[in-house]
Each structure stands twice: as structure tokens, then as C-alpha cells.
Scaffold this active site. Structure first.
Site, PDB file in Angstrom:
ATOM      1  N   ASP A  93       1.236  -1.651  -0.180  1.00 31.24           N
ATOM      2  CA  ASP A  93      -0.130   0.054  -0.117  1.00 31.24           C
ATOM      3  C   ASP A  93       0.497   1.365   0.031  1.00 31.24           C
ATOM      4  OD1 ASP A  93       0.987   0.541   2.376  1.00 31.24           O
ATOM      5  OD2 ASP A  93      -1.020   0.184   3.693  1.00 31.24           O
ATOM      6  N   ASP A 267      -8.111  -7.922   0.081  1.00 29.10           N
ATOM      7  CA  ASP A 267      -7.041  -7.400   1.346  1.00 29.10           C
ATOM      8  C   ASP A 267      -7.306  -7.542   2.001  1.00 29.10           C
ATOM      9  OD1 ASP A 267      -6.525  -5.046   0.663  1.00 29.10           O
ATOM     10  OD2 ASP A 267      -5.276  -5.139   2.789  1.00 29.10           O
ATOM     11  N   CYS A 305     -12.700 -29.485   6.552  1.00 29.10           N
ATOM     12  CA  CYS A 305     -11.663 -28.659   6.367  1.00 29.10           C
ATOM     13  C   CYS A 305     -10.609 -29.421   6.778  1.00 29.10           C
ATOM     14  CB  CYS A 305     -11.503 -27.451   7.240  1.00 29.10           C
ATOM     15  SG  CYS A 305     -10.427 -26.020   6.789  1.00 29.10           S
ATOM     16  N   CYS A 307      -7.283 -28.119   6.573  1.00 26.13           N
ATOM     17  CA  CYS A 307      -5.748 -27.618   6.936  1.00 26.13           C
ATOM     18  C   CYS A 307      -5.204 -28.215   8.515  1.00 26.13           C
ATOM     19  CB  CYS A 307      -6.584 -25.979   7.502  1.00 26.13           C
ATOM     20  SG  CYS A 307      -6.999 -25.574   9.390  1.00 26.13           S
ATOM     21  N   CYS A 310      -7.768 -28.595  11.376  1.00 20.56           N
ATOM     22  CA  CYS A 310      -9.082 -29.391  11.831  1.00 20.56           C
ATOM     23  C   CYS A 310      -8.628 -30.739  11.384  1.00 20.56           C
ATOM     24  CB  CYS A 310     -10.069 -28.691  11.003  1.00 20.56           C
ATOM     25  SG  CYS A 310     -10.370 -27.119  10.546  1.00 20.56           S
ATOM     26  N   HIS A 336      -6.252 -21.662   9.675  1.00 20.84           N
ATOM     27  CA  HIS A 336      -7.715 -22.366   9.962  1.00 20.84           C
ATOM     28  C   HIS A 336      -7.804 -20.709   8.888  1.00 20.84           C
ATOM     29  CE1 HIS A 336     -11.909 -23.567   9.510  1.00 20.84           C
ATOM     30  NE2 HIS A 336     -11.921 -22.067   9.822  1.00 20.84           N
TER      31      HIS A 336
HETATM   32 ZN   LIG Z   1     -10.099 -26.266   9.073  1.00 19.67          ZN
END
Ligand SMILES: [Zn+2]
Length: 376
Positions: A93, A267, A305, A307, A310, A336
Site C-alpha cells: 500500500d 486484502d 476442512c 487445514c 482441523c 485455519h
Molecule cells: Zn480448518
């Protein structure tokens, strides 16, 4: 010869677009969500882990980096990519937004903004020329124009005056940026929630000519309805063949609504910041892991999920490490959240590509309504 910066739209569905931005440091699939690495780090994440969530590009903050460790020091150490160990594209930015938020510590003139550092009170100046110089020192791939974002509430006359100043600064940013093959400069549309001002701003920017265009001055407290109201028309004022970037957005439903209205890049600090305060974003809504209801719950945050948080941990564990203030709490929830955001972007891209966006969006809202959304 260095690869040039480019953008192509691969598919459209209504106003939504799926595309790809090409840079010498790699491709950015759009619509794209850019995690924020304020101080040359996405907090609680290693760069390789950020990449594993699916991020193609990060955002860095000129204001924070110019004060500490300074752009000159980063340049001497090989540039921001090398410094933070992220070799893929970086957008920086301009510093304008952060400086404007230092209401009592700044002085605005035609030349630029004089301000005092929030760290040590030292005096600094940011102008279009200085912002371009800093972003060049950092080695940013996508450079943002230096603009003014008026604080809300503002009268229409104040918004108009501010927009005109930002357009003069956009020209100065363009002149100072010069010719840098492989690097892009984005203009920033202003004009608040006034349609005529947005159109005037878009015309001024298009006349100067940029590699991409941001919709600025939104997500600053006007509310989702007003933001979507502007996004119903504002992207249409911008060139069709350049990427459009909505700055500082947002919550998952803000993102979905913005993509539906033709936004290509966004963003926000939200997924990483929430991760450090015990809040998770899932397809079934928000989970507030500090709530006592999670302390005996053996289920993961989200059964679907993939990730690490999880796959490997229960809600009970995540609740425990948050309460015990263990660092892994922020690490797992941030991972996550970033994973969820990137999965949402992939879902949006796939849906646009197959002409199924309306069904995807309907399902997105239905899952959230059926879920256990906890107040944050
Ligand atoms: Zn997750």
C-alpha cells in the site's frame, strides 16, 4: 527479457470475473485474497505455510516498514521478498491510509503529509514521490498510488475536495513511478458514496493510465449495504481489461458480494487478526473458541476442512490452548482462517469458470444460515 505485468479475464459470470495476473514472480489467480503481512510477516505464520493455504500474493505496509526497519535497510538487505523469505508477488500500500488515521499527529498539504511516528515520535514526510521511492526500495511488484482517504463522517464537499487532491497525487505518483517493466502501478478511485464523484475519479485515473485500479474509500465504516451500493456501479466505470482491487475487505460475505460485483482482488487483516483473538471463520459461520461450550467438544472446528488445525485438533484443544495463552493457539486458528479464505476464493473462481456463481452464492448463504454462528 523480464516478463511483463499482465492481466487476462478467462471467464465471466454476470459482473464477476475469473482471471489471472501475470508477474515475473508468478501468477495471481483472481478473484484473489491477499493476506496482510504488515511488518514483513503474516503474524503467526511461516511464509511457506501461507503459500500452502493457497495464497499467490501478500500485502506489505509502506507506513509500518518505512518506520521500522526502514525501506532503506530492507533495500540494503536485498529487498522485501528476500528479507521476509517470500519469493512470490507482493503488493504494497502507499502508506496514505495509515497516515490519515493518525488524525492528531499529521499535517496535510498539497505536497503531502507530515506526521510523527507512532513508535518514537520522530518526524516524517510522505508524498506521492516519497511513497513511490519507498515502494521501489521495498521491491514491491504491485505499487499503489499515494492518495488521501477522508475520515468519516465527511460532507460531500469534503469528499470532492479530497478526491480532487488524490487525482493530482495520482498523476504525481505516475510521473514518479516512471517506467519499470515487470512492476505495476495501480491507481485508486475515490469519491465516497457519491456516484458522480466516483465516475469523475475513474475518468481522471483512466486518462492518466494505470496497470490496475483500486476502489478506495470503502470499508471505512459506511456499512455493507452502502459499500455494495457503490460496488453496484463503480467497477463499471473502470477499464474492463485491468484488475480491480477493493482495499481492506473483508468478512467472507463482503468478499462474496464484492466478487459478484466485479472485484478481482481484496486484502484484509481479519483472518489473521481473528485467529489471534480466538475467532474462527468457517463455512457454517463464526466460531468463538473461547466460549465454554467448546471445552469438552471432541469435534474439529470444521469437519470438512483439511487445514492442520482441523485435521489434528479438537475444539476442546483449541479452547484449552487459547485459555492457556499458548502461541500455538494463534498459529492454528490463523492457519485455519487463511485456509478457509483461500478455499472460498477457489470456490468462487471455480463457480465463475463454470457459470455456477449464483448457485455457489446461494449455497454459501444457506450453509451459514444453517450453522451455529456465534456473536463476535
Ligand atoms: Zn480448518
Amino acid at each position: 527479457m523480464a516478463q511483463m505485468f499482465g492481466f487476462s479475464v478467462e471467464a465471466t459470470d454476470g459482473s464477476a470475473r475469473k482471471g489471472v495476473i501475470r508477474t515475473p514472480r508468478g501468477e495471481i489467480r483472481t478473484p484473489a485474497f491477499m493476506p496482510v503481512g504488515t511488518a514483513a510477516t503474516v503474524k503467526a505464520m511461516l511464509p511457506g505455510s501461507v503459500r500452502e493455504t493457497g495464497a499467490d500474493i501478500l500485502l506489505g505496509n509502506t507506513y509500518h516498514l518505512m518506520l521500522r526497519p526502514t525501506a532503506e535497510r530492507i533495500a540494503r538487505l536485498g529487498g522485501l521478498h528476500r528479507f521476509m523469505n517470500w519469493e512470490r508477488p507482493i503488493l504494497t500500500d502507499s502508506g496514505g491510509f495509515q497516515v490519515m488515521s493518525l488524525a492528531s499527529l499529521r499535517k496535510l498539504t498539497e505536497e503531502g503529509v507530515r506526521f510523527s511516528s507512532h513508535i518514537d515520535g520522530s518526524k516524517h514526510m510522505l508524498s506521492p514521490e516519497r511513497s513511490m521511492e519507498i515502494q521501489k526500495l521495498l521491491g514491491s511488484d504491485i505499487v499503489m498510488c499515494f492518495d488521501e482517504c477522508p475520515a468519516l463522517p465527511a460532507t460531500e464537499a469534503e469528499v470532492a475536495r479530497s478526491m480532487a487532491l488524490s487525482m493530482r497525487w495520482a498523476q504525481r505518483s505516475r510521473d514518479a513511478f516512471g517506467d519499470r517493466p515487470g512492476h505495476a502501478l495501480f491507481g485508486i478511485m475515490q469519491g465516497g458514496v457519491t456516484r458522480d464523484l466516483r465516475e469523475e475519479s475513474a475518468k481522471a485515473l483512466t486518462e492518466i493510465g494505470f496497470d490496475g485500479y483500486a476502489v478506495g474509500g470503502l470499508a471505512v465504516g459506511e456499512g455493507q449495504e452502502a459499500m455494495f451500493g457503490v460496488l453496484d456501479y463503480a467497477p463499471g466505470f473502470l477499464p474492463q481489461d485491468k484488475p480491480r482491487y477493493l482495499m481492506g475487505v473483508g468478512k467472507p460475505d463482503d468478499i462474496v458480494g464484492a466478487v459478484e460485483r466485479g472485484i478481482d482482488m481484496m486484502d484484509c487483516v481479519l483472518p489473521s487478526r481473528s485467529g489471534r483473538t480466538g475467532q474462527a471463520w468457517t463455512r457454517r459461520g463464526q466460531v468463538n473458541i473461547k466460549n465454554a461450550r467448546h471445552q469438552d467438544d471432541p469435534r474439529p472446528l470444521d469437519e470438512d476442512c483439511t487445514c492442520p488445525a482441523c485435521r489434528g485438533y479438537s475444539r476442546a484443544y483449541l479452547h484449552h490452548v487459547f485459555k492457556a495463552q499458548e502461541m500455538i493457539s494463534g498459529m492454528l486458528l490463523t492457519w485455519h482462517n487463511l485456509h478457509y479464505y483461500q478455499e472460498l476464493m477457489q470456490g468462487l473462481r471455480d463457480a465463475i469458470g463454470s457459470g455456477q456463481l449464483a448457485a455457489f452464492v446461494a449455497n454459501f448463504h444457506a450453509q451459514r444460515q444453517a450453522g451455529d454462528i456465534e456473536p463476535i
